[in-house]
Design an enzyme around this catalytic site. Structure first.
Site, PDB file in Angstrom:
ATOM      1  N   ASN A 119       0.971  -1.227   0.077  1.00  0.00           N
ATOM      2  CA  ASN A 119       0.121  -0.238  -0.045  1.00  0.00           C
ATOM      3  C   ASN A 119       0.768   1.403  -0.129  1.00  0.00           C
ATOM      4  O   ASN A 119       2.114   1.108  -0.015  1.00  0.00           O
ATOM      5  CB  ASN A 119      -0.954   0.083   1.100  1.00  0.00           C
ATOM      6  CG  ASN A 119      -0.230  -0.023   2.547  1.00  0.00           C
ATOM      7  OD1 ASN A 119       0.760   0.765   2.876  1.00  0.00           O
ATOM      8  ND2 ASN A 119      -0.485  -1.185   3.431  1.00  0.00           N
ATOM      9  N   ASP A 150      -4.195  -6.655   4.255  1.00  0.00           N
ATOM     10  CA  ASP A 150      -5.298  -7.650   4.702  1.00  0.00           C
ATOM     11  C   ASP A 150      -5.188  -8.803   4.192  1.00  0.00           C
ATOM     12  O   ASP A 150      -5.418  -9.925   4.743  1.00  0.00           O
ATOM     13  CB  ASP A 150      -6.529  -6.800   4.313  1.00  0.00           C
ATOM     14  CG  ASP A 150      -6.673  -5.418   5.147  1.00  0.00           C
ATOM     15  OD1 ASP A 150      -6.453  -5.616   6.522  1.00  0.00           O
ATOM     16  OD2 ASP A 150      -7.272  -4.686   4.664  1.00  0.00           O
ATOM     17  N   LYS A 163       9.736 -16.291 -11.069  1.00  0.00           N
ATOM     18  CA  LYS A 163       8.942 -15.011 -11.752  1.00  0.00           C
ATOM     19  C   LYS A 163       8.005 -15.551 -12.486  1.00  0.00           C
ATOM     20  O   LYS A 163       8.273 -16.486 -13.452  1.00  0.00           O
ATOM     21  CB  LYS A 163      10.024 -14.121 -12.459  1.00  0.00           C
ATOM     22  CG  LYS A 163       9.294 -12.916 -12.996  1.00  0.00           C
ATOM     23  CD  LYS A 163       9.964 -12.047 -14.047  1.00  0.00           C
ATOM     24  CE  LYS A 163       9.527 -10.871 -14.465  1.00  0.00           C
ATOM     25  NZ  LYS A 163      10.193  -9.833 -15.344  1.00  0.00           N
ATOM     26  N   PRO A 220      -2.600 -12.740   9.065  1.00  0.00           N
ATOM     27  CA  PRO A 220      -3.161 -12.348  10.537  1.00  0.00           C
ATOM     28  C   PRO A 220      -3.594 -11.072  10.737  1.00  0.00           C
ATOM     29  O   PRO A 220      -3.014 -10.147  10.362  1.00  0.00           O
ATOM     30  CB  PRO A 220      -1.963 -12.871  11.238  1.00  0.00           C
ATOM     31  CG  PRO A 220      -0.889 -12.734  10.167  1.00  0.00           C
ATOM     32  CD  PRO A 220      -1.450 -12.973   8.993  1.00  0.00           C
ATOM     33  N   ASP A 221      -4.414 -11.010  11.955  1.00  0.00           N
ATOM     34  CA  ASP A 221      -4.951  -9.523  12.460  1.00  0.00           C
ATOM     35  C   ASP A 221      -3.973  -9.341  13.641  1.00  0.00           C
ATOM     36  O   ASP A 221      -4.324  -9.874  14.747  1.00  0.00           O
ATOM     37  CB  ASP A 221      -6.405  -9.725  12.658  1.00  0.00           C
ATOM     38  CG  ASP A 221      -7.071  -8.369  13.031  1.00  0.00           C
ATOM     39  OD1 ASP A 221      -6.307  -7.417  13.383  1.00  0.00           O
ATOM     40  OD2 ASP A 221      -8.142  -8.155  12.556  1.00  0.00           O
ATOM     41  N   ILE A 222      -3.148  -8.334  13.350  1.00  0.00           N
ATOM     42  CA  ILE A 222      -2.021  -8.461  14.592  1.00  0.00           C
ATOM     43  C   ILE A 222      -2.905  -7.495  15.750  1.00  0.00           C
ATOM     44  O   ILE A 222      -2.684  -7.685  16.777  1.00  0.00           O
ATOM     45  CB  ILE A 222      -1.014  -7.667  13.999  1.00  0.00           C
ATOM     46  CG1 ILE A 222      -0.074  -8.275  12.893  1.00  0.00           C
ATOM     47  CG2 ILE A 222      -0.008  -7.150  15.245  1.00  0.00           C
ATOM     48  CD1 ILE A 222       0.962  -7.664  12.249  1.00  0.00           C
ATOM     49  N   LEU A 223      -3.646  -6.380  15.580  1.00  0.00           N
ATOM     50  CA  LEU A 223      -4.218  -5.654  16.433  1.00  0.00           C
ATOM     51  C   LEU A 223      -5.077  -6.272  17.198  1.00  0.00           C
ATOM     52  O   LEU A 223      -5.219  -6.243  18.203  1.00  0.00           O
ATOM     53  CB  LEU A 223      -4.885  -4.557  15.545  1.00  0.00           C
ATOM     54  CG  LEU A 223      -5.543  -3.469  16.645  1.00  0.00           C
ATOM     55  CD1 LEU A 223      -4.666  -2.953  17.588  1.00  0.00           C
ATOM     56  CD2 LEU A 223      -6.440  -2.572  15.689  1.00  0.00           C
ATOM     57  N   LYS A 245     -14.427  -0.448  14.160  1.00  0.00           N
ATOM     58  CA  LYS A 245     -13.356  -1.265  14.152  1.00  0.00           C
ATOM     59  C   LYS A 245     -12.844  -1.507  15.576  1.00  0.00           C
ATOM     60  O   LYS A 245     -12.099  -2.388  15.989  1.00  0.00           O
ATOM     61  CB  LYS A 245     -12.016  -0.383  13.554  1.00  0.00           C
ATOM     62  CG  LYS A 245     -10.929  -1.248  13.123  1.00  0.00           C
ATOM     63  CD  LYS A 245     -10.047  -0.604  12.502  1.00  0.00           C
ATOM     64  CE  LYS A 245      -8.488  -1.346  12.368  1.00  0.00           C
ATOM     65  NZ  LYS A 245      -7.405  -0.751  11.246  1.00  0.00           N
ATOM     66  N   LYS A 261     -12.027  -5.187  17.125  1.00  0.00           N
ATOM     67  CA  LYS A 261     -10.579  -5.591  17.388  1.00  0.00           C
ATOM     68  C   LYS A 261     -10.409  -5.699  18.822  1.00  0.00           C
ATOM     69  O   LYS A 261      -9.542  -6.610  19.228  1.00  0.00           O
ATOM     70  CB  LYS A 261      -9.714  -4.505  16.840  1.00  0.00           C
ATOM     71  CG  LYS A 261     -10.080  -4.080  15.361  1.00  0.00           C
ATOM     72  CD  LYS A 261      -9.288  -5.172  14.353  1.00  0.00           C
ATOM     73  CE  LYS A 261      -9.409  -4.866  13.180  1.00  0.00           C
ATOM     74  NZ  LYS A 261      -8.895  -5.962  12.178  1.00  0.00           N
TER      75      LYS A 261
END
Length: 397
Positions: free
Chosen positions: A208, A276, A286, A303-306, A337, A341
């Site tokens: 991003n 995400d 390649k 994985p959702d770290i938060l 959120k 979370k």
């Protein structure tokens, strides 16, 4: 800042010991008093005479020195300093510290001290990456020991990688931070920052537009208030924050591992823009472009770290701060959120293209907590960081 501060400098064995001489000179230039302790291995690389000439102090080596031990000199040495610095910190010396061994002067001082300890590790890259060393470092961090480095670079043995001792001025900066008196002195805080790169093949990845500037500014602000900051960053463009312990990662999975290795902490600030999704099966070679054929990619959720840290059954930091970069319905999405979370605060910012926030030098955030949504005016990212650091200091008391 270092005038009349007393530093107990333990010089371990290794070729990096020659840097300790320059470190002594830099500390003396800044008005610090340096009491040297030279291990037997360290004496193979630098001499007691050269160390004493630079410090103006006796170089201590022997645990069973009858003159000094008549009044338990090793106890006095261990507690009369403002800070104990180990440079270079060898794998052997850190292993002794982590396991409470005390079979020479250096290890006995470290076991007997109630003074803060700062380690500048130096060793072969394989030794630094060995599971035993990683366990020992994790144990020492949990005990409150601070670290500076190691850096990446060429080794005396001819290999390349992390393990080079930090440069003397880097260590001086870390010493100044360790001795800084501020509202967060004695607090250990985790900050994540930057994007993550999720590989598609060896030359392509998903990412991003995060620059890592806001996370870096937060780490600097917390460090300036006296916190011991561990900075886990993805491949960001900005310079790393001085005085923080920097852990560099690439993927979301690596960032989660690094975060879990850092715990426990007093607070965690998750400013990283973690991808995400990732490609379920990244190609080892390649992917070649073929006319008229678009490769099909299957995605997997990262994985959702938060959420992982916020919802820990034990060992959860007392304060967990998340970030929400939104383009629509900023407050509603950030509030949802935070509840989803399980974190304490969400720092929400509008990153829609017309704001110029993403990758820019300013930010306009809203702090979402149990008390509701508090709008902050648009300001520089350093100012946002300072204001957030002040709120964290107040919350931690």
């Amino acid at each position: 800042m270092l005038t009349d501060k007393r530093i107990l400098l333990i010089i371990g064995g290794g070729i990096a010991a020659f840097k300790s001489l320059d470190l002594i000179r830099r500390l003396r230039e800044r008005g610090a008093w340096v009491t040297p302790v030279l291990t037997n291995s360290g004496a193979e690389f630098v001499t007691p005479l050269s160390v004493s000439a630079l410090t103006g102090e006796k170089t201590f080596r022997d645990l069973f020195d009858l003159t000094d031990e008549a009044e338990m000199g090793h106890i006095q040495l261990s507690r009369s300093a403002d800070l104990v610095v180990i440079a270079p910190g060898t794998a052997d010396l850190m292993a002794k510290m982590a396991n409470g061994l005390a079979n020479d002067l250096a290890s006995t001082l470290l076991l007997a001290t109630d003074t803060p300890v700062l380690v500048a590790p130096a060793m072969n890259v394989r030794m630094w990456e060995h599971p035993a060393t990683r366990r020992n470092v994790s144990t020492l961090r949990g005990d409150g020991v601070m670290f500076v480095g190691p850096n990446e670079g060429d080794m005396a043995c001819g290999e390349y990688g992390p393990g080079r001792m930090s440069e003397p001025l880097e260590i001086v900066s870390a010493i100044e931070t360790a001795l800084a008196e501020g509202p967060l002195t004695g607090r250990r805080i985790l900050v994540t920052s930057g994007p993550t790169h999720e590989p598609i093949d060896p030359v392509r990845y998903i990412a991003n537009r995060s620059s890592g500037a806001q996370g870096t500014a937060i780490a600097r602000a917390l460090t300036a208030m006296g916190a011991d900051v561990v900075f886990v960053t993805g491949p960001a463009d900005v310079a790393r924050p001085e005085g923080a312990h920097v852990v560099e990662v690439e993927t979301a999975a690596q960032m989660l591992d690094a975060v879990q290795a850092v715990l426990p902490v007093d607070a965690a600030v998750f400013a990283a823009a973690v991808a995400d999704w990732r490609v379920a099966s990244a190609s080892d070679s390649k992917i070649k472009k073929q006319k008229g054929a678009i490769p099909a990619m299957e995605f997997a959720e990262n994985p959702d770290i938060l959420a992982t840290v916020s919802q820990m059954a034990s060992g959860r930091p007392p304060l967990v701060v998340g970030f929400a970069a939104e383009t629509d319905d900023v407050i509603d999405n950030a509030t949802a959120k935070r509840l989803r979370k399980g974190c304490d605060w969400i720092v929400a910012n509008d990153v829609s293209p017309e704001t110029g926030i993403m990758g820019g030098s300013e930010n306009a955030v809203t702090l979402v907590s149990d008390d509701g949504a508090e709008h902050w005016p648009r300001m520089g990212k350093d100012e946002v960081a300072h204001q957030l650091a002040e709120r964290i200091a107040a919350a931690l008391g």
